[in-house]
Design an enzyme around this catalytic site. Structure first.
Site, short mmCIF file in Angstrom:
data_model
loop_
_atom_site.label_atom_id
_atom_site.label_comp_id
_atom_site.label_asym_id
_atom_site.label_seq_id
_atom_site.Cartn_x
_atom_site.Cartn_y
_atom_site.Cartn_z
N TYR A 8 -5.15 2.81 9.48
CA TYR A 8 -6.07 1.74 9.11
C TYR A 8 -7.28 1.57 10.01
O TYR A 8 -8.20 0.84 9.67
CB TYR A 8 -5.28 0.42 9.01
CG TYR A 8 -4.30 0.47 7.87
CD1 TYR A 8 -4.73 0.31 6.55
CD2 TYR A 8 -2.95 0.72 8.10
CE1 TYR A 8 -3.84 0.38 5.50
CE2 TYR A 8 -2.05 0.79 7.05
CZ TYR A 8 -2.50 0.62 5.75
OH TYR A 8 -1.61 0.71 4.70
N PHE A 27 4.43 -9.30 5.80
CA PHE A 27 3.89 -9.56 4.45
C PHE A 27 3.39 -8.27 3.85
O PHE A 27 3.28 -7.27 4.52
CB PHE A 27 2.78 -10.62 4.49
CG PHE A 27 1.62 -10.31 5.40
CD1 PHE A 27 0.54 -9.58 4.95
CD2 PHE A 27 1.63 -10.74 6.73
CE1 PHE A 27 -0.54 -9.29 5.78
CE2 PHE A 27 0.55 -10.47 7.56
CZ PHE A 27 -0.52 -9.75 7.10
N VAL A 39 0.89 5.68 -1.39
CA VAL A 39 0.36 6.82 -2.12
C VAL A 39 1.52 7.80 -2.31
O VAL A 39 2.21 8.14 -1.33
CB VAL A 39 -0.80 7.51 -1.38
CG1 VAL A 39 -1.28 8.73 -2.15
CG2 VAL A 39 -1.95 6.53 -1.15
N VAL A 87 0.85 -1.20 0.00
CA VAL A 87 0.00 0.00 0.00
C VAL A 87 0.88 1.25 0.00
O VAL A 87 1.73 1.42 0.88
CB VAL A 87 -0.92 0.01 1.23
CG1 VAL A 87 -1.74 1.30 1.27
CG2 VAL A 87 -1.84 -1.21 1.23
N THR A 128 -8.68 5.09 0.23
CA THR A 128 -10.06 4.76 0.58
C THR A 128 -10.75 4.03 -0.58
O THR A 128 -11.45 3.03 -0.37
CB THR A 128 -10.84 6.03 0.95
OG1 THR A 128 -10.24 6.62 2.11
CG2 THR A 128 -12.30 5.72 1.23
#
Length: 413
Positions: A124, A413, A85, A83, A96
């Site tokens: 999160y 992970f 940005v 993840v 989102t």
């Protein structure tokens, strides 16, 4: 041009990988070969990105995972990873949108929970994840441990041997399955995991061959595995001051753990042992005559969990006490919310939607934090993170969910 969030075509993987490296502040140059290897086992339908005029500016990937819960059952999990940005596109709702699409698909697919390792704490919770298992790392000052420097091997009839990566690939998976069955929070390791962690598959990260030490019981059965490496540091007086860094240690018995920790602390030239990320209640400090020789250097949240199917999740685990509790679970995403009656005990549980009055109201993120037994319902009540609709309901939840041993996820992970 508006930002486009979608799955990523194979031809766009280098673009996606560059954005991933950018988001994690690593050099934004990744070869097509390395990118192909990293994504070789990925499901293309679960690799997402956000694009601005053709340039990837956010990344997201998920994959199937098995999670061990309290009591030893295994749940299907949607594991979230990669993840990022880009700093030029923060605060535009890109995560989102990617998270919402992924979790909805996971729910439809039948995953009971979602999991991730959070790089930052505040991100999160707003997506329904709660910190479910923590991790601790110690630095051991070998000279202060009080251990006998003349130690030459276990005194229980077992032995410690050095082996090679090929040996680890042969016996490691079965050993891990034995460990995982008894460790809430542990996740599955596929064949590729063992290839990556023994240097067979180049995952794009620099590889230095480690040492592999196994503990065999008196009966000759392999009961523990340690992977470690060492630096090469000498003091001004020509004294060796090496640090041995443990990458992984799994064991099915305390005797195996004790022997492997004792072994690494006995290696000539090693003055410091870094334990790697361990369970917060790891036995290591108490294997030492002087536990203060093990100094905590990291203690933080690690595995985050998000309930996707409340009934399946609550029925999958066992509980410390026998009790009934009516829970009002709030979930703004509409994935796992509702009112549920939980009838639970040490042998299992039944859970079903109900119209009975709620005794305890909590957000799905708090349910995720409680789920593996680490968080305290009483502490959450004191913090105002859950609400007792019936006096004493938090104490009932405490008696049900809390476990004597703490959950732990051995793997990133």
């Amino acid at each position: 041009m508006s930002l486009e969030v979608r799955t990523v075509a194979e031809s766009e993987y280098p673009n996606w990988a560059r954005a991933l490296e950018t988001g994690f502040l690593r050099p934004p140059v990744v070869s097509e070969e390395v990118t192909a290897r990293r994504l070789a086992n990925s499901d293309p339908a679960r690799v997402r990105g956000a694009f601005d005029d053709g340039r990837c500016v956010a990344t997201f990937r998920s994959f199937s995972q098995e999670l061990t819960v309290v009591g030893g059952a295994v749940l299907s999990s949607d594991a979230v990873t990669n993840v990022s940005v880009s700093p030029t596109h923060r605060r535009r709702g890109l995560l989102t949108r990617m998270m919402g699409a992924d979790l909805a698909e996971a729910k439809e697919r039948g995953d009971a929970v979602a999991t991730l390792i959070a790089a930052e704490y505040p991100i999160y919770g707003r997506y329904g994840f709660g910190p479910a298992a923590w991790t601790t790392e110690w630095s051991v000052d070998v000279a202060r441990t009080g251990l006998d420097p003349r130690w030459s091997g276990p005194q229980d009839g077992g032995r410690v041997d050095l082996v090679d990566g090929a040996d680890v690939r042969e016996f490691g998976p079965a050993l891990h399955e034995r460990v995982r069955a008894a460790q809430p929070g542990a996740v599955g390791r596929d064949a590729r995991w063992w290839e990556v962690h023994t240097g067979v598959v180049d995952n794009g990260n620099p590889w230095t061959e480690p040492f592999y030490a196994v503990y065999r019981s008196a009966a000759g059965e392999i009961e523990g595995l340690m992977t470690y490496s060492s630096d090469d540091h000498w003091g001004d007086a020509k004294q060796p001051l090496n640090t041995a860094s443990v990458r992984k240690l799994i064991a099915v018995t305390p005797a195996a753990e004790r022997a492997l920790w004792r072994f690494v602390c006995s290696i000539d030239w090693v003055s410091t042992v870094r334990t790697g990320l361990r369970a917060p209640d790891d036995l290591l400090p108490y294997f030492l005559p002087d536990p203060r020789a093990a100094r905590i250097v990291t203690q933080a949240d690690f595995l985050w969990l998000r309930i996707l199917d409340t009934v399946r999740a609550l029925e999958a685990r066992t509980y410390t006490a026998t009790a009934t509790l009516v829970l009002e679970v709030r979930d703004k995403a509409g994935l796992a919310g509702g009112r549920f009656r939980l009838d639970a005990g040490p042998s299992g549980a039944s859970c079903a939607p109900t119209t009975e009055s709620a005794e305890l109201t909590l957000d799905v993120r708090e349910l995720g934090a409680l789920y593996l037994g680490d968080e305290s319902a009483l502490r959450l009540a004191a913090l105002g993170a859950l609400t007792e609709e019936t006096p004493g309901a938090a104490a009932v939840a405490e008696s049900l969910f809390r476990t004597p041993g703490r959950p732990w996820c051995p793997d990133v992970f």
